[in-house]
Design an enzyme around this catalytic site. Structure first.
Site, PDB file in Angstrom:
ATOM      1  N   ARG A  68       0.818  -1.209   0.000  1.00  0.00           N
ATOM      2  CA  ARG A  68       0.000   0.000   0.000  1.00  0.00           C
ATOM      3  C   ARG A  68       0.857   1.266   0.000  1.00  0.00           C
ATOM      4  O   ARG A  68       0.400   2.348  -0.347  1.00  0.00           O
ATOM      5  CB  ARG A  68      -0.977  -0.014   1.176  1.00  0.00           C
ATOM      6  CG  ARG A  68      -2.213   0.822   0.910  1.00  0.00           C
ATOM      7  CD  ARG A  68      -3.156   0.980   2.099  1.00  0.00           C
ATOM      8  NE  ARG A  68      -3.348  -0.178   2.908  1.00  0.00           N
ATOM      9  CZ  ARG A  68      -2.844  -0.294   4.158  1.00  0.00           C
ATOM     10  NH1 ARG A  68      -2.132   0.686   4.684  1.00  0.00           N
ATOM     11  NH2 ARG A  68      -3.050  -1.376   4.849  1.00  0.00           N
ATOM     12  N   TYR A 122     -14.481  22.006 -12.298  1.00  0.00           N
ATOM     13  CA  TYR A 122     -14.919  20.701 -12.830  1.00  0.00           C
ATOM     14  C   TYR A 122     -16.158  20.214 -12.070  1.00  0.00           C
ATOM     15  O   TYR A 122     -16.185  20.274 -10.837  1.00  0.00           O
ATOM     16  CB  TYR A 122     -13.736  19.748 -12.645  1.00  0.00           C
ATOM     17  CG  TYR A 122     -13.874  18.361 -13.183  1.00  0.00           C
ATOM     18  CD1 TYR A 122     -14.105  18.141 -14.527  1.00  0.00           C
ATOM     19  CD2 TYR A 122     -13.717  17.268 -12.338  1.00  0.00           C
ATOM     20  CE1 TYR A 122     -14.200  16.845 -15.018  1.00  0.00           C
ATOM     21  CE2 TYR A 122     -13.799  15.974 -12.821  1.00  0.00           C
ATOM     22  CZ  TYR A 122     -14.045  15.770 -14.168  1.00  0.00           C
ATOM     23  OH  TYR A 122     -14.120  14.492 -14.653  1.00  0.00           O
TER      24      TYR A 122
HETATM   25  C1  LIG Z   1     -10.998  14.894 -15.834  1.00  0.00           C
HETATM   26  C2  LIG Z   1     -10.739  15.973 -14.866  1.00  0.00           C
HETATM   27  C3  LIG Z   1     -10.615  15.698 -13.507  1.00  0.00           C
HETATM   28  C4  LIG Z   1     -10.857  14.341 -12.917  1.00  0.00           C
HETATM   29  O1  LIG Z   1     -10.026  13.376 -13.394  1.00  0.00           O
HETATM   30  P1  LIG Z   1     -10.399  11.804 -13.413  1.00  0.00           P
HETATM   31  O2  LIG Z   1      -9.085  11.188 -13.608  1.00  0.00           O
HETATM   32  O3  LIG Z   1     -11.361  11.627 -14.538  1.00  0.00           O
HETATM   33  O4  LIG Z   1     -11.029  11.497 -12.095  1.00  0.00           O
HETATM   34  C5  LIG Z   1     -10.305  16.737 -12.664  1.00  0.00           C
HETATM   35  N1  LIG Z   1     -10.146  17.991 -13.132  1.00  0.00           N
HETATM   36  C6  LIG Z   1     -10.279  18.284 -14.424  1.00  0.00           C
HETATM   37  C7  LIG Z   1     -10.072  19.686 -14.870  1.00  0.00           C
HETATM   38  C8  LIG Z   1     -10.591  17.291 -15.335  1.00  0.00           C
HETATM   39  O5  LIG Z   1     -10.772  17.598 -16.630  1.00  0.00           O
END
Ligand SMILES: *Cc1c(COP(=O)(O)O)cnc(C)c1O
Length: 408
Positions: A68, A122
């Site tokens: 881990r 986001y």
């Molecule tokens: C896609 C994205 C995330 C999240 O990423 P994941 O790997 O899909 O969980 C966070 N911030 C932004 C700006 C993104 O485009």
């Protein structure tokens, strides 16, 4: 980077060498050393004897302890990202970008605190604030990404962190990160920046004022749409907090995924160069079209915060949005369905072009959609992620899409 290397290397050279210390790739003077850190699969690390158990350094990176806590493949990736992020003392890896956002916020917020959040964050980050953080007694206040005065006005005694995202999701407004960070620092507010769009090569976030920089490695680093991962990097103080929180939450990434991310990293510079050039060319082409009301691309003059992009960024990427001139959602869907080279799907930063519909109106608290200066009728848009295809082919495809939009 088997041998000792000078530290004034350009980005392309650093991408080739990052994380390839002799420790993770074998000893160069002996046969059997390799170029890329191998996949090191293990839950259990064996100790030679009980004396070694007692002498172990279980809570330090780069020391075998238990799966881990990682193994050489994950350590090589974390090292690589730290080498690429000026001002970082270390990088923590997470199973997704959203997990990285959560890991950063949980490291600096406690019940009773207030989080300030840019209004173009986001969507899952917004949902986290409205759900999980709220349930934990953490209040969130949103502010206009383009207005540092609005941020200063929203700041309060209980404000302990601010989440910035520049350019933000869907509408891609660039924020004045240095100015906002200075305002935050005066008030003892920790700055967490989601830097997924630019990454460290185009925007060295910690140097520009952020305390913690978060990225979805799913996008540019992975680059092949077959991997989910996230990262958070910081200087000594916040790196220690990030690490402790991640360990408490049991966050760990698979060594197979870490190896894929390392592979993606090697070509990230080349891919970004190509995607950036195509993105700018397509954005310019689209902005001259009568069907298009607005192109939201930080690299294009007239896009919100373009002057800040010019001042603070040394590169871009293939992600931007466009808004149609009037019409409705049906016409927008006709545009999407007529495209043959753009896959319809979430995520971005892969080698292939993608398109998704965007509806930012429901994702606004402190600001509104359409953006100021836009006609109220111009509401329907799409987000494009430009891949590595030929520019001329992509333009011909967009032409098909616009014809279908016009006919709808
Ligand atoms: C896609 C994205 C995330 C999240 O990423 P994941 O790997 O899909 O969980 C966070 N911030 C932004 C700006 C993104 O485009």
């Amino acid at each position: 980077m088997a041998k000792k290397t000078p530290d004034n290397l350009g980005p392309a050279t650093r991408l080739v060498g990052a994380g390839r210390s002799a420790e993770w790739t074998g000893t160069p003077s002996q046969p059997g050393s390799v170029v890329s850190p191998p996949v090191w699969r293990a839950s259990t690390h064996l100790y030679p004897d009980s004396a070694a158990v007692h002498a172990g350094k279980p809570n330090e990176d780069g020391h075998f302890y238990y799966g881990r806590r990682g193994s050489p493949t994950q350590w090589a990736l974390a090292d690589a990202l730290t080498e690429l992020e000026p001002g970082a003392a270390g990088t923590v890896l997470y199973p997704s970008g959203v997990a990285a956002v959560a890991g950063a916020l949980f490291s600096v917020l406690r019940p009773g605190d207030v989080l300030l959040m840019t209004d173009n964050a986001y969507e899952p980050t917004r949902s986290m604030a409205r759900g999980l953080l709220k349930d934990m007694g953490i209040e969130t206040r949103w502010f206009d990404p383009l207005d540092p005065a609005a941020f200063a006005a929203a700041a309060c005694e209980r404000c302990k962190a601010v989440l910035l995202e520049s350019p933000g999701s869907l509408t891609l407004e660039v924020q004045d990160v240095p100015a906002l960070s200075a305002l935050a620092r005066e008030r003892g507010i920790v700055v967490v920046l989601d830097n997924t769009w630019a990454g460290p090569l185009a925007f060295p976030a910690l140097e520009r004022g952020a305390d913690i920089v978060v990225m979805s490695l799913t996008k540019h680093v992975g680059g092949h749409s077959d991997l989910m991962m996230g990262s958070a990097a910081a200087g000594e103080k916040y790196y220690a907090k990030l690490r402790k929180t991640a360990q408490s939450l049991g966050q760990v990434v698979s060594p197979d995924d870490a190896a894929l991310a390392l592979r993606g990293l090697r070509t990230m510079g080349l891919r970004l160069e190509r995607e950036t050039a195509s993105s700018l060319a397509l954005a310019q082409w689209l902005s001259a079209r009568l069907e298009v009301a607005r192109v939201l691309n930080p690299m294009l003059p007239g896009s919100p915060g373009h002057e800040l992009w010019t001042r603070d960024f040394s590169g871009g990427c293939g992600l931007f949005s466009l808004v149609f001139k009037g019409k409705d959602g049906k016409a927008r869907d006709a545009f999407i369905d007529a495209l043959t080279l753009f896959g319809i799907g979430y995520s971005w930063g892969g080698f292939e072009s993608l398109v998704t519909p965007i509806d930012p109106a429901g994702l606004r608290t402190a600001t509104r959609w359409p953006l100021p200066g836009m006609d109220a009728a111009d509401r329907f848009g799409v987000r494009l992620s430009i891949g590595l295809e030929e520019q001329a082919d992509l333009i011909a495809d967009l032409e098909r899409g616009l014809a279908a939009w016009s006919a709808a």
